[in-house]
Design a protein around this motif. Structure first.
Motif, PDB file in Angstrom:
ATOM      1  N   GLY A  82       0.860  -1.179   0.000  1.00 63.34           N
ATOM      2  CA  GLY A  82       0.000   0.000   0.000  1.00 63.34           C
ATOM      3  C   GLY A  82       0.891   1.222   0.000  1.00 63.34           C
ATOM      4  N   HIS A  83       0.302   2.420  -0.004  1.00 61.95           N
ATOM      5  CA  HIS A  83       1.152   3.618   0.078  1.00 61.95           C
ATOM      6  C   HIS A  83       0.683   4.528   1.209  1.00 61.95           C
ATOM      7  N   ALA A  84       1.673   5.015   1.945  1.00 61.63           N
ATOM      8  CA  ALA A  84       1.410   5.791   3.157  1.00 61.63           C
ATOM      9  C   ALA A  84       1.255   7.281   2.889  1.00 61.63           C
ATOM     10  N   ASP A  85       1.681   7.742   1.720  1.00 61.98           N
ATOM     11  CA  ASP A  85       1.635   9.189   1.472  1.00 61.98           C
ATOM     12  C   ASP A  85       0.218   9.664   1.178  1.00 61.98           C
ATOM     13  N   LYS A  86      -0.079  10.864   1.680  1.00 64.53           N
ATOM     14  CA  LYS A  86      -1.380  11.500   1.473  1.00 64.53           C
ATOM     15  C   LYS A  86      -1.210  12.746   0.618  1.00 64.53           C
ATOM     16  N   VAL A 217      -4.706  -2.932   5.020  1.00 67.04           N
ATOM     17  CA  VAL A 217      -4.889  -4.283   4.478  1.00 67.04           C
ATOM     18  C   VAL A 217      -3.570  -5.051   4.524  1.00 67.04           C
ATOM     19  N   ALA A 218      -2.470  -4.411   4.134  1.00 68.87           N
ATOM     20  CA  ALA A 218      -1.171  -5.083   4.176  1.00 68.87           C
ATOM     21  C   ALA A 218      -0.812  -5.479   5.603  1.00 68.87           C
ATOM     22  N   ALA A 219      -1.047  -4.567   6.558  1.00 69.23           N
ATOM     23  CA  ALA A 219      -0.707  -4.839   7.957  1.00 69.23           C
ATOM     24  C   ALA A 219      -1.552  -5.957   8.539  1.00 69.23           C
ATOM     25  N   GLU A 220      -2.849  -5.945   8.257  1.00 70.29           N
ATOM     26  CA  GLU A 220      -3.729  -6.969   8.795  1.00 70.29           C
ATOM     27  C   GLU A 220      -3.560  -8.307   8.077  1.00 70.29           C
ATOM     28  N   ALA A 221      -3.214  -8.281   6.790  1.00 64.97           N
ATOM     29  CA  ALA A 221      -2.900  -9.529   6.092  1.00 64.97           C
ATOM     30  C   ALA A 221      -1.662 -10.172   6.720  1.00 64.97           C
ATOM     31  N   ALA A 222      -0.701  -9.339   7.104  1.00 70.47           N
ATOM     32  CA  ALA A 222       0.493  -9.864   7.781  1.00 70.47           C
ATOM     33  C   ALA A 222       0.110 -10.535   9.094  1.00 70.47           C
ATOM     34  N   ARG A 223      -0.792  -9.921   9.833  1.00 71.50           N
ATOM     35  CA  ARG A 223      -1.229 -10.509  11.102  1.00 71.50           C
ATOM     36  C   ARG A 223      -1.910 -11.856  10.868  1.00 71.50           C
ATOM     37  N   CYS A 369     -11.074  -7.674   1.219  1.00 70.50           N
ATOM     38  CA  CYS A 369      -9.767  -7.487   0.586  1.00 70.50           C
ATOM     39  C   CYS A 369      -8.655  -8.051   1.465  1.00 70.50           C
ATOM     40  N   THR A 370      -8.728  -7.772   2.764  1.00 72.83           N
ATOM     41  CA  THR A 370      -7.702  -8.244   3.699  1.00 72.83           C
ATOM     42  C   THR A 370      -7.610  -9.764   3.688  1.00 72.83           C
ATOM     43  N   HIS A 371      -8.745 -10.427   3.786  1.00 73.09           N
ATOM     44  CA  HIS A 371      -8.737 -11.888   3.838  1.00 73.09           C
ATOM     45  C   HIS A 371      -8.409 -12.496   2.480  1.00 73.09           C
TER      46      HIS A 371
END
Length: 416
Positions: A82-86, A217-223, A369-371
């Motif tokens: 994902g991208h963190a920039d706003k 989503v990336a963080a929770e997919a990692a979890r 999306c996460t799952h």
């Protein structure tokens, strides 16, 4: 949606919603993303990571990667990014009347008027030290009474050069009052609107769903992978990139550094059905509340898409196909743009009002999306365990349209 008790058909747990809130609320304008990557994502990664996983950071930008197998370049590697920039506004100049004139960046000027913002100013006397100034609003006209007739009638719009931040400065030497705060040209300005629960069930709204949601989503997919004791046979990289909003430069660096074999870019998508004046243009019928989206076309890997779609069907995860042309418009393009050979695709969540202060989405789509991402990674890990040949499969199993089987008419539907 299915009535089966699954995460993507249920309300998002409040603790999970709070994590999503915290990721989205982190002030991370382009070039200053560490509030999200270091302040929120890194602690989350460190909490969930099993022994042996590692966090990688970078010198030139604030991107971050959770790596399941540091140094194991021999393993088949999948990056979820994902991208963190706003998107943000910037101070352009300070007027003699105390107005802080600004650039609108990727915001539509008319959507900014009257909204509260925060100015992040670097201390002139202490470079590297930042201060936060709240209480300002974006203005352009002052009052309807001062607008010309065409503007009042909606026949004419607001120009970006008209935008300024109102700090309610009064009294003498208004410009000096602002300058005394240390506000200078180039200071970043972002919307002050954290997400909150929406009116309709399982909805939420606020600023900067683009693209804290992809990082969530990336963080929770990692979890989920960690809890399933996955990543035994392939290397997984869970990444938050930078500079996406100005050309996807950060993800190119991440891919060049890590050289993954496959990329799953995660970003927000549009609810084309609800978009005013767009639905009737025969766009793909992508709609909020009906599941995650998967890009089809452009540089998208049909092999990677096949694995995602198979998992979605097997697990009953609702999925929508989105048609993309020459460019996915996401960090899914990072491999091609960075000259790295890798299979790539882009998944996401349909939202409304993108690049406004009132972006809105559905938590069920986010969970779908996460799952879908996590289950795809676990399935690829199992495939590598069974065959030991993911590298070879992706090299040798490109679809062959010359081998497509002929189809005939399938018959008329039965009449009522």
């Amino acid at each position: 949606m299915s009535n089966q008790a699954t995460p993507w058909s249920s309300a998002m747990p409040e603790a999970q919603f709070q994590l999503m809130h915290d990721i989205l609320a982190a002030p991370s304008p382009i070039g200053l993303e560490a509030a999200m990557t270091e302040g929120v994502l890194r602690p989350h990664f460190e909490r969930i990571a099993p022994d042996g996983w590692g966090v990688k950071t970078f010198k030139g930008h604030a991107g971050i990667v959770l790596d399941t197998h540091p140094g194991r370049d021999d393993l088949f590697t999948v990056m979820v990014i994902g991208h963190a920039d706003k998107i943000r506004m910037q101070v352009r100049s300070i007027g003699s009347d105390g107005k802080v004139w600004i650039n609108s960046d990727s915001f539509l000027p008319t959507t900014l008027l009257g909204h509260e913002v925060s100015i992040f100013s670097e201390a002139p006397e202490a470079p590297g030290e930042y201060r936060r100034l709240d209480g300002g609003t974006v203005e352009a006209l002052g009052a309807i009474h001062f607008a010309d007739p065409k503007l009042r009638a909606g026949e004419k719009g607001v120009r970006k050069e008209q935008l300024y931040v109102e700090l309610q400065i009064h009294g003498s030497d208004k410009k000096k009052q602002v300058e005394a705060l240390g506000i200078r040209p180039g200071d970043s300005i972002i919307m002050n609107r954290p997400i909150r629960h929406g009116f309709s069930p399982d909805t939420f709204y606020g600023a900067y769903l683009d693209n804290g949601l992809g990082c969530f989503v990336a963080a929770e997919a990692a979890r989920l992978v960690a809890e399933a004791e996955g990543a035994r046979n392939i290397r997984m990289l869970f990444a938050a990139a930078t500079y996406e909003e100005i050309g996807r430069f950060g993800s190119r660096v991440l891919v060049g550094e890590m050289r993954p074999d496959a990329i799953i870019g995660v970003d927000v998508n549009h609810d084309y059905v609800a978009a005013p004046g767009i639905g009737e243009k025969r766009m793909a019928p992508v709609e909020m509340g009906k599941g995650f989206t998967m890009s089809v076309g452009a540089i998208v890997s049909e092999q990677l898409n096949r694995r995602i779609e198979t998992v979605a069907k097997d697990k009953g995860i609702p999925m929508q196909r989105d048609v993309v042309g020459a460019d996915t418009g996401t960090d899914g393009m990072a491999g091609v743009l960075g000259n790295v050979d890798c299979a790539a695709t882009s998944v996401g969540m349909p939202i409304r009002n993108m690049h406004t202060i009132s972006e809105s989405g559905c938590t069920r789509d986010v969970l779908a999306c996460t799952h879908a991402v996590a289950e795809t990674l676990l399935a690829m890990d199992a495939e590598e365990s069974q065959t030991g040949a993911l590298h070879e499969a992706f090299c040798s199993q490109h679809p062959r349209l010359d081998q497509a089987r002929p189809m005939g008419h399938q018959g008329l539907p039965e009449s009522d």
